[in-house]
Design a protein around this motif. Structure first.
Motif: not given
Length: 595
Positions: A221-224, A241-248
């Motif tokens: 799961v991805v938790v945003d 996409k969410y890995t990039d958002l997580k690091y950003q």
């Protein structure tokens, strides 16, 4: 594409990607219903008592060994212990067993249903969230009646912890380094899960519909926690996409945290004090960690809620002394009891009011319960010996209320002096500017006090005639309405002409679209949620007063909300594109922010 995308309420910012682990699933089948033979009633009462006693003992043990990261939240476990001891729950369930001859599970279910109907009848957001605490306690007792003890210790690896709802005892019992994020099906904005998640610095989304139906243990799961979404089994593109958002986000958060202890000062040297709004003593750690320059608003009414008896003078004095001592020498502003309307204190009774927002609340309630008010004033004065305490009276509409409050404060000073108890005779005294009537006579009121604090949440509501919790009109709750902007500027100008400081402690203080406008007015301080301080400080430190004053000038010349919003958005997005990449989503977590 993900197999399922679920939507909930974001209560702690961040992004996590991991395997789901479900705790305390609610889907345990219907509550068993049995009629009892007369000779089985007494044993069933004993069984009910044992289940309550077992859970009470477990809660007490958890409270005693609560992890250091959560020790400040032990009072939440105390609130659940109070529910366990409340006769309206166990006593009512026992009554159903005796009177109807039914089994304990059915009796407890009926008792909770009675409480839920009573709470919903109050039409009070605070109590609608508190019924979740009652149901949580009831569910755990039901588990004990069924011979279950929970599976919290089954968490072995780092997981995304999911649950129908998380009790404070659940959260306190886990090893926090194994939890990547929290997701629950139940809960509202004031739920304990959000407070705990923010304390731990992990993402959290609550109030997710159909969570149990769509998530199984081991699902990726991805938790945003920025937008409040949960993706179940994301595809490769979504993972990227969410890995990039997580690091950003992590890089952005690390960046703002590095500068959070720097002063709130513009490039050209204009200084704005950036303080915190809090309601619980345990939030002080977050204020310090996030670079808060003091407590601009301490909501003292939360010390009166979820109690069997009103707090004593000694209890309040100890609480305020602890707060002042920890924050010293930074200033702490204690707002006197602002109860009534949506902050109901059961111990004061429930007056029948057709419109409680315009009724017996805040300073009016205190004047109606003078003994209660005097107890609090004495406690505040006794805490003022630390030397950094200010007091602030809410919902002042005119001179009469200021003078009444001042008269009682002087009476409290006189009593303490006669008893030989020390206090700060020069303690600054301020008022909340949140009613249009106070705004219109700001020049008069400024001569009576040492400072103003503008409460924009209520000021906007009363100025525009908007209930921001009403879904039919909440879109009309506009912080940048020309009337609101001009009202705030009038108060700031009146304060400065009188030589007193003025701060702003409403949600506008955490809104990056509004802060540059407030700076253009030369406001002295803003006060906001502790977690929002680092980002707002960086916006202040990247601004210039010339830019802020020019933006204010254009806003004051605007005559419509839509034009003002477009103007402000275009200006702020050009100036702070990196900040707003995250703030545009984080703003949805704050009530009353609509730009």
């Amino acid at each position: 594409m993900a197999s399922v995308i679920l939507k909930g309420i974001p209560v702690s910012a961040g992004v996590s990607i991991g395997k789901a682990f479900f705790l305390n699933r609610s889907g345990q089948g219907p509550v068993p219903r049995q009629a009892l033979a007369p000779e089985l009633v007494t044993p069933e009462l004993d069984r009910l008592g044992r289940a309550f006693g077992q859970f009470r003992e477990e809660l007490t043990q958890v409270r005693d060994r609560i992890p250091a990261e959560l020790r400040e939240h032990a009072h939440i476990i105390d609130s659940h212990l109070m529910i366990l001891d409340d006769p309206k729950l166990q006593g009512a369930a026992a009554g159903y067993i005796r009177d109807l001859g039914i089994n304990a599970e059915w009796a407890l279910d009926k008792a909770v249903a009675d409480l839920q109907r009573a709470f919903e009848a109050l039409d009070n957001p605070y109590f609608r969230d508190r019924i979740q605490d009652v149901r949580m306690v009831s569910d755990r007792v039901q588990s004990r009646l069924a011979g279950q003890t929970g599976d919290i210790k089954a968490v072995q690896n780092r997981v995304v912890l999911m649950a129908d709802d998380l009790s404070p005892a659940d959260t306190a019992a886990i090893e926090v380094d194994k939890i990547m994020s929290l997701v629950t099906a139940q809960g509202g904005k004031t739920s304990h899960t959000g407070i705990l998640a923010r304390t731990l610095g992990i993402p959290a989304v609550i109030g997710v519909n159909n969570l149990e139906e769509h998530v199984r243990d081991g699902n990726l799961v991805v938790v945003d926690g920025l937008q409040g979404t949960v993706l179940v089994e994301p595809d490769e593109d979504e993972l990227a996409k969410y890995t990039d958002l997580k690091y950003q986000f992590e890089a952005y958060h690390a960046s703002i945290m590095r500068g959070c202890h720097l002063p709130g000062e513009t490039i050209d040297g204009y200084r704005v004090k950036v303080k915190a709004n809090i309601e619980l003593l345990e939030e002080v750690a977050a204020v310090i960690d996030n670079g808060g320059e003091g407590i601009g608003l301490y909501r003292t009414e939360y010390s009166y809620m979820n109690r069997r008896v009103l707090p004593t003078e000694e209890e309040l004095t100890e609480e305020y002394l602890d707060l002042a001592s920890i924050m010293a020498p930074k200033r702490v502003t204690l707002r006197t009891l602002d109860a009534g309307a949506d902050k109901f204190i059961s111990l004061l009774g429930n007056p029948e009011e057709r419109n409680p927002a315009l009724g017996l609340r805040a300073i009016r309630l205190c004047m109606h319960h003078k003994d209660l008010f005097m107890t609090q004033l004495r406690a505040i004065l006794r805490a003022s010996v630390v030397g950094n305490v200010s007091v602030m009276f809410p919902m002042i509409s005119g001179l009469r209320e200021i003078r009444q409050a001042m008269s009682m404060l002087r009476a409290a000073q006189s009593e303490l002096k006669q008893q030989g108890l020390p206090f700060d005779a020069e303690m600054p005294i301020g008022i909340m500017m949140e009613l249009p009537s106070a705004v219109m006579i700001a020049e008069v009121l400024a001569r009576e006090v040492d400072f103003f604090s503008i409460g924009t949440n209520d000021l906007i509501q009363y100025s525009l005639g908007i209930d921001r919790t009403n879904r039919y009109v909440s879109h009309m709750y506009q912080p940048l309405h020309p009337a609101v902007v001009r009202s705030i500027k009038h108060v700031v100008d009146a304060a400065h002409q009188a030589g007193i400081e003025v701060s702003l402690c409403g949600e506008m203080a955490s809104d990056p679209f509004c802060v540059p406008i407030l700076m253009g007015m030369q406001i002295d301080a803003i006060s906001l949620n502790p977690q929002a301080i680092p980002g707002i400080k960086r916006i202040i430190r990247q601004a210039t007063m010339d830019d802020c004053k020019n933006l204010l000038k254009e806003v004051l010349e605007s005559t419509t909300v839509s034009r003002t919003n477009r103007l402000v958005q275009e200006t702020i997005f050009k100036k702070f594109p990196d900040e707003l990449m995250f703030y545009s989503s984080l703003l949805d977590q704050e009530e009353g922010v609509t730009v």
